[in-house]
Enzyme design. Structure first.
Site, PDB file in Angstrom:
ATOM      1  N   HIS A  90       1.277   4.159  -3.042  1.00  0.00           N
ATOM      2  CA  HIS A  90       1.016   5.577  -2.805  1.00  0.00           C
ATOM      3  C   HIS A  90       2.278   6.424  -2.941  1.00  0.00           C
ATOM      4  CE1 HIS A  90      -2.963   4.339  -1.580  1.00  0.00           C
ATOM      5  NE2 HIS A  90      -3.305   5.602  -1.657  1.00  0.00           N
TER       6      HIS A  90
ATOM      7  N   TYR B  97       0.845  -1.198   0.000  1.00  0.00           N
ATOM      8  CA  TYR B  97       0.000   0.000   0.000  1.00  0.00           C
ATOM      9  C   TYR B  97       0.885   1.255   0.000  1.00  0.00           C
ATOM     10  CZ  TYR B  97      -3.685   3.268   1.314  1.00  0.00           C
ATOM     11  OH  TYR B  97      -4.555   4.325   1.341  1.00  0.00           O
TER      12      TYR B  97
END
Length: 104
Positions: free
Chosen positions: A22, A18
């Site tokens: 990002h 994750y």
């Protein structure tokens, strides 16, 4: 300015992935977020519960709601669907939180 708090959930053991996705957010995704009024946007993680807390400020709720219809947003949702809880349309399962205190 409208302040928004949103809660989402990441799958177990996907924190690093994750973060990676990002950290490498697509410039066109950033452009879209800004175009649809997002300002001061942060996402926080509670690793114990796997909960994500997003905070952002927007100028116009109606404009912001249209961001989900953009091609780049739909592409992003497909890109992250394997690492977090999603709805049938690939959007992240999210709970909007009610603001109960603000210190200006």
């Amino acid at each position: 300015m409208i302040r928004k708090g949103i809660k989402m959930k990441i799958f177990k053991d996907f924190y690093d992935e994750y973060m990676k996705r990002h950290d490498e957010i697509w410039p066109e995704m950033v452009d879209m977020l800004r175009e649809y009024g997002a300002k001061n946007y942060s996402i926080f993680l509670d690793p114990e519960s796997r909960s994500l807390f997003a905070y952002l400020e927007i100028e116009d709720e109606e404009l912001w709601n249209k961001s989900s219809e953009t091609e780049i947003c739909q592409k992003w949702w497909k890109y992250i669907k394997d690492i977090m809880e999603i709805n049938e349309d690939n959007s992240p399962v999210s709970v909007e939180l009610k603001e109960v205190f603000h210190l200006d």
